[in-house]
Design an enzyme around this catalytic site. Sequence first.
Site, mmCIF file in Angstrom:
data_model
loop_
_atom_site.group_PDB
_atom_site.id
_atom_site.type_symbol
_atom_site.label_atom_id
_atom_site.label_comp_id
_atom_site.label_asym_id
_atom_site.label_seq_id
_atom_site.Cartn_x
_atom_site.Cartn_y
_atom_site.Cartn_z
ATOM 1 N N GLU A 1 -7.279 8.601 5.900
ATOM 2 C CA GLU A 1 -7.563 9.090 7.246
ATOM 3 C C GLU A 1 -8.290 10.622 7.061
ATOM 4 O O GLU A 1 -7.260 11.757 7.410
ATOM 5 C CB GLU A 1 -6.198 9.103 8.187
ATOM 6 N N ARG B 1 1.034 -1.184 0.236
ATOM 7 C CA ARG B 1 -0.066 -0.032 0.003
ATOM 8 C C ARG B 1 0.905 1.234 0.159
ATOM 9 O O ARG B 1 1.695 1.509 1.047
ATOM 10 C CB ARG B 1 -0.935 0.060 1.227
ATOM 11 N N TYR C 1 -4.342 1.978 15.849
ATOM 12 C CA TYR C 1 -3.447 1.982 16.635
ATOM 13 C C TYR C 1 -3.441 2.139 18.088
ATOM 14 O O TYR C 1 -2.966 1.296 18.849
ATOM 15 C CB TYR C 1 -2.506 3.345 16.157
ATOM 16 N N ASN D 1 -7.431 2.166 9.603
ATOM 17 C CA ASN D 1 -6.140 2.244 10.323
ATOM 18 C C ASN D 1 -6.641 2.146 11.796
ATOM 19 O O ASN D 1 -7.464 2.734 12.338
ATOM 20 C CB ASN D 1 -5.566 3.301 9.953
ATOM 21 N N HIS E 1 -2.820 10.891 0.598
ATOM 22 C CA HIS E 1 -2.545 10.609 1.767
ATOM 23 C C HIS E 1 -1.655 12.183 2.375
ATOM 24 O O HIS E 1 -0.430 12.221 2.493
ATOM 25 C CB HIS E 1 -1.176 9.642 1.952
HETATM 26 C C1 FCB Z 1 -1.234 7.317 10.613
HETATM 27 C C2 FCB Z 1 -0.884 7.917 9.235
HETATM 28 C C3 FCB Z 1 0.445 7.456 8.778
HETATM 29 C C4 FCB Z 1 1.316 7.083 9.938
HETATM 30 C C5 FCB Z 1 0.868 6.525 11.110
HETATM 31 C C6 FCB Z 1 1.594 6.247 12.378
HETATM 32 O O1 FCB Z 1 -2.346 8.225 11.138
HETATM 33 O O2 FCB Z 1 -1.898 7.433 8.300
HETATM 34 O O3 FCB Z 1 0.726 8.326 7.893
HETATM 35 O O4 FCB Z 1 1.734 8.502 10.291
HETATM 36 O O5 FCB Z 1 -0.410 7.229 11.503
#
Ligand code: FCB
Length: 471
Positions: free
Chosen positions: A174, A85, A302, A300, A129
């Site tokens: 995002e 990607r 985290y 996405n 992006h």
């Molecule tokens: C996301 C982004 C990516 C990177 C990660 C850690 O929000 O899409 O570019 O910065 O976080």
Amino acid sequence: MVGDRAEDGAGRTFPADFTFGAATASYQIEGAVEEDGRGPSIWDTFSHTPGKVDRGDTGDVADDHYHRLEEDLDLLQSLGLAAYRFSVSWSRVLPTGRGPVNQAGIDFYGRLVDGLLARGIQPVATLYHWDLPQALEDEGGWTVRTTAEAFREYARVLAAALGDRVHTWTTLNEPWCSAYLGYANGVHAPGRADPLAALQAAHHLNLAHGMGVQAIREALPGARCSVTLNLHVFRPVGDTGAEAVRRLDAVANRVFLGPMLQGAYPDDLKADTAAITDWSFVRADDLQQIHQPLDVLGVNYYSSNRVRLRPDDTGSVDSADAVGPSPFPGAEQVQFLPPSGPLTDMGWNIDPAGLSDLLTSLAATYPKLPLMITENGAAFPDRIGDDGVVHDEDRIDYVRRHLGALLDAIDAGADVRGYFVWSLLDNFEWALGYGKRFGIVRVDYDTLERTPKDSARWYAGVVARRALDGP
Ligand code: FCB
């Protein structure tokens, strides 16, 4: 609860057609910002503005991926990955955002896509992006509809140039970050702090998505189209937790999911933001344009946040994402509680169960929509061992537990098709510059040498076995 179900991963297998990949983004890795006709983007301007990025870091050189394309493609192949990607730099292709096409820019992405296909790797292309051509920002950026119209032209150009060589097209990465970190909070380019501008930006990003999908499908009937959202997982705390979650979910998640997947903005979002706007910038057929069928939804993930309402309305935010004006317009009264550790180098918590909760809830709401994790990974303060290699057990543990959580969601019935680790390479982590390392491959920023970390070898093992190992 922090991912208990995911702890014991040993031997758990992935579906036969599950796709493993790695992700990057143009401004974070390419460098070569003034080469072969590329025009400036908002991140060039922002990173060159003193005080905006830690230590004054910029993407001028980044990982020099533009010149090291073949080496990086070989790296992907050596890991046995089935998909890659990447994102396209809009201003490399259209230096001022619209108008004359820069053939050298097209040629670079052509070489990238062909190089992937030659190695048996599926190209997953993101059109946007975050690196908006500066010329479009000068005309109002995402606060104006003409930027969405320019995006439609850009999508048309790329679809014609790269055609059916691209496996999956992703319009936006995002849009929450683009709209709210860029226009409400200001920690990201273009660095504006105006809640009305941010809501206009959210709408025009939605519109760009819808117009982009239509443009791609007009050029390439049957193209696989998607969008990637960073859907937030909020954990309610105390009596006001549920209301805090509702408000945040409206402005952070449903503001995109609603129009894109259901063809309407949520009523509660309009009520929450009534003091900022009457949403009259939404025109009659916009929602119809935004609401396009998608082949897959990119997610996405985290970390998660614990939230409640604050007793006083100070309008500031103390989340890990940002200091300064709230990046959640209309939800300023929400308080983010400090995350509980252990934390990653970003100060983010580690909550694999948040991933399975998110995937199962998406599957319940949109049962026919396949899902794909388009980013997940962690920054840790890497140390190089005497053998010259980074032994990043913490990153391995993070990814292992999130893959376990993903399998939990599949077991619970979610249709999850793939996983892309963020990131293939250490890279320019936006306002935090090169200080935060997310790569499974280390980049030495003096020599630009790439060295796979233990996590890269470990991930390659999971991919080869199509199964998790135990901790
Ligand atoms: C996301 C982004 C990516 C990177 C990660 C850690 O929000 O899409 O570019 O910065 O976080």
